[in-house]
Design a protein around this motif. Sequence first.
Motif, PDB file in Angstrom:
ATOM      1  N   THR A   1      -9.125   4.311   2.281  1.00  0.00           N
ATOM      2  CA  THR A   1      -9.598   2.927   2.227  1.00  0.00           C
ATOM      3  C   THR A   1     -11.080   2.838   2.579  1.00  0.00           C
ATOM      4  O   THR A   1     -11.800   1.993   2.033  1.00  0.00           O
ATOM      5  CB  THR A   1      -8.763   2.022   3.148  1.00  0.00           C
ATOM      6  OG1 THR A   1      -8.732   2.570   4.474  1.00  0.00           O
ATOM      7  CG2 THR A   1      -7.344   1.874   2.635  1.00  0.00           C
TER       8      THR A   1
ATOM      9  N   PRO B   1      -4.866  -2.259  -2.706  1.00  0.00           N
ATOM     10  CA  PRO B   1      -5.947  -2.295  -1.711  1.00  0.00           C
ATOM     11  C   PRO B   1      -7.337  -2.250  -2.355  1.00  0.00           C
ATOM     12  O   PRO B   1      -8.264  -2.920  -1.882  1.00  0.00           O
ATOM     13  CB  PRO B   1      -5.666  -1.053  -0.859  1.00  0.00           C
ATOM     14  CG  PRO B   1      -4.186  -0.924  -0.901  1.00  0.00           C
ATOM     15  CD  PRO B   1      -3.830  -1.293  -2.326  1.00  0.00           C
TER      16      PRO B   1
ATOM     17  N   GLY C   1      -1.051   4.794  -3.848  1.00  0.00           N
ATOM     18  CA  GLY C   1      -0.708   3.485  -3.298  1.00  0.00           C
ATOM     19  C   GLY C   1      -1.903   2.583  -3.058  1.00  0.00           C
ATOM     20  O   GLY C   1      -1.769   1.522  -2.447  1.00  0.00           O
ATOM     21  N   LEU C   2      -3.072   2.951  -3.563  1.00  0.00           N
ATOM     22  CA  LEU C   2      -4.288   2.221  -3.222  1.00  0.00           C
ATOM     23  C   LEU C   2      -4.822   1.324  -4.344  1.00  0.00           C
ATOM     24  O   LEU C   2      -5.920   0.786  -4.222  1.00  0.00           O
ATOM     25  CB  LEU C   2      -5.385   3.209  -2.801  1.00  0.00           C
ATOM     26  CG  LEU C   2      -5.137   3.932  -1.469  1.00  0.00           C
ATOM     27  CD1 LEU C   2      -6.271   4.902  -1.171  1.00  0.00           C
ATOM     28  CD2 LEU C   2      -4.977   2.929  -0.330  1.00  0.00           C
TER      29      LEU C   2
ATOM     30  N   TYR D   1       0.798  -1.225   0.000  1.00  0.00           N
ATOM     31  CA  TYR D   1       0.000   0.000   0.000  1.00  0.00           C
ATOM     32  C   TYR D   1       0.835   1.282   0.000  1.00  0.00           C
ATOM     33  O   TYR D   1       0.291   2.389   0.047  1.00  0.00           O
ATOM     34  CB  TYR D   1      -0.953   0.033   1.197  1.00  0.00           C
ATOM     35  CG  TYR D   1      -0.333  -0.223   2.551  1.00  0.00           C
ATOM     36  CD1 TYR D   1       0.516   0.695   3.156  1.00  0.00           C
ATOM     37  CD2 TYR D   1      -0.613  -1.398   3.248  1.00  0.00           C
ATOM     38  CE1 TYR D   1       1.068   0.456   4.403  1.00  0.00           C
ATOM     39  CE2 TYR D   1      -0.073  -1.647   4.497  1.00  0.00           C
ATOM     40  CZ  TYR D   1       0.759  -0.718   5.078  1.00  0.00           C
ATOM     41  OH  TYR D   1       1.305  -0.952   6.321  1.00  0.00           O
TER      42      TYR D   1
ATOM     43  N   GLN E   1      -3.954   6.479   5.357  1.00  0.00           N
ATOM     44  CA  GLN E   1      -4.872   5.982   4.324  1.00  0.00           C
ATOM     45  C   GLN E   1      -6.230   5.566   4.874  1.00  0.00           C
ATOM     46  O   GLN E   1      -7.001   4.898   4.173  1.00  0.00           O
ATOM     47  CB  GLN E   1      -4.226   4.810   3.576  1.00  0.00           C
ATOM     48  CG  GLN E   1      -3.033   5.207   2.723  1.00  0.00           C
ATOM     49  CD  GLN E   1      -2.323   4.014   2.110  1.00  0.00           C
ATOM     50  OE1 GLN E   1      -2.263   2.931   2.704  1.00  0.00           O
ATOM     51  NE2 GLN E   1      -1.780   4.181   0.917  1.00  0.00           N
TER      52      GLN E   1
ATOM     53  N   HIS F   1      -3.563  -0.892   6.262  1.00  0.00           N
ATOM     54  CA  HIS F   1      -3.196   0.231   5.402  1.00  0.00           C
ATOM     55  C   HIS F   1      -2.237   1.139   6.152  1.00  0.00           C
ATOM     56  O   HIS F   1      -2.009   0.981   7.367  1.00  0.00           O
ATOM     57  CB  HIS F   1      -4.434   1.008   4.940  1.00  0.00           C
ATOM     58  CG  HIS F   1      -5.303   1.511   6.060  1.00  0.00           C
ATOM     59  ND1 HIS F   1      -4.933   2.520   6.921  1.00  0.00           N
ATOM     60  CD2 HIS F   1      -6.552   1.127   6.452  1.00  0.00           C
ATOM     61  CE1 HIS F   1      -5.901   2.747   7.786  1.00  0.00           C
ATOM     62  NE2 HIS F   1      -6.891   1.916   7.533  1.00  0.00           N
TER      63      HIS F   1
ATOM     64  N   GLY G   1       1.832  -0.120  -3.483  1.00  0.00           N
ATOM     65  CA  GLY G   1       0.464  -0.517  -3.789  1.00  0.00           C
ATOM     66  C   GLY G   1      -0.037  -0.141  -5.159  1.00  0.00           C
ATOM     67  O   GLY G   1      -1.110  -0.583  -5.568  1.00  0.00           O
TER      68      GLY G   1
END
Length: 288
Positions: free
Chosen positions: A256, A227, A223-224, A195, A252, A248, A218
Amino acid sequence: MPTARELVDAATEVLAAAGVSSPRHDALALAAHAFGVPRLELVMPPPVTADVVAAMAEAVRRRRAREPLQHILGRTTFRWVTLRVVPGVFVPRPETEVVAGAAIEEAQRLAAAGGTPLVVDLCTGSGAIAAAVAQETPARVVAVDASPEAVELTRENTAGLGAHPVRVEAGDVRDPALLGDLDGAVDVVVSNPPYIPPDAVPLEVEVRDHDPDLALYGGGPDGLSLPRAVVEAAARLLRPGGLLVMEHADVQGAGTRALAEAEGRFTDVATERDLTGRDRYLRARRAR
């Protein structure tokens, strides 16, 4: 010949000068490794030999160069299990224990009601969460990772644990057919996916230079991306009322939660904290 205490004291000074964050702890662990004992008691230590001094010197040299302690020892502990650790596979972190704990509590609750829970660990890495769930609950556990090295290590780390053999699969969480035989049947999906955003390179040398990029970053500007794939997979795999637990970064939480809310099949969406009080994982229920 130096005493055991002198070896540990000298190693502590060397590691502190090298910037190691826990020099005394690491020096004691390296000394126990050099002596070949599980834990070193300085009150009545084993005799120091030339072989011990040589082994300690080599171990300190590696740790001074900021090689992860777990790589040198070849193992680490996670909750109540001891795991083998190898270069090229993500080293489990203490903060992930609370993530595993949330999945374990749910599985224990379901088991107490008379069921045999089904738990899926996505992006399993070394198999830490899967191993902990298998050891602490009567659940059936399935673990998945995209890395062949991680899959092999997870098979080793989960062998012989639990009431049921752990099923370990190679697969990409972004694959819409992943674990298709379990669609709508899973009680708990738990994950510590990559992530880290691309511009947030870890400061710790042990992480930056030794954990594989595949297990860290991630995808996407925030970076999601991975996820998001975990959330989508969980929505497909979970039965109505099933629980998603996903780790996470501490920045985040809102991101998320937005992923789970936008997916449209989750309720009771919340951010939970770790033992330091930092936002650590997403918790959400599959809508009934």
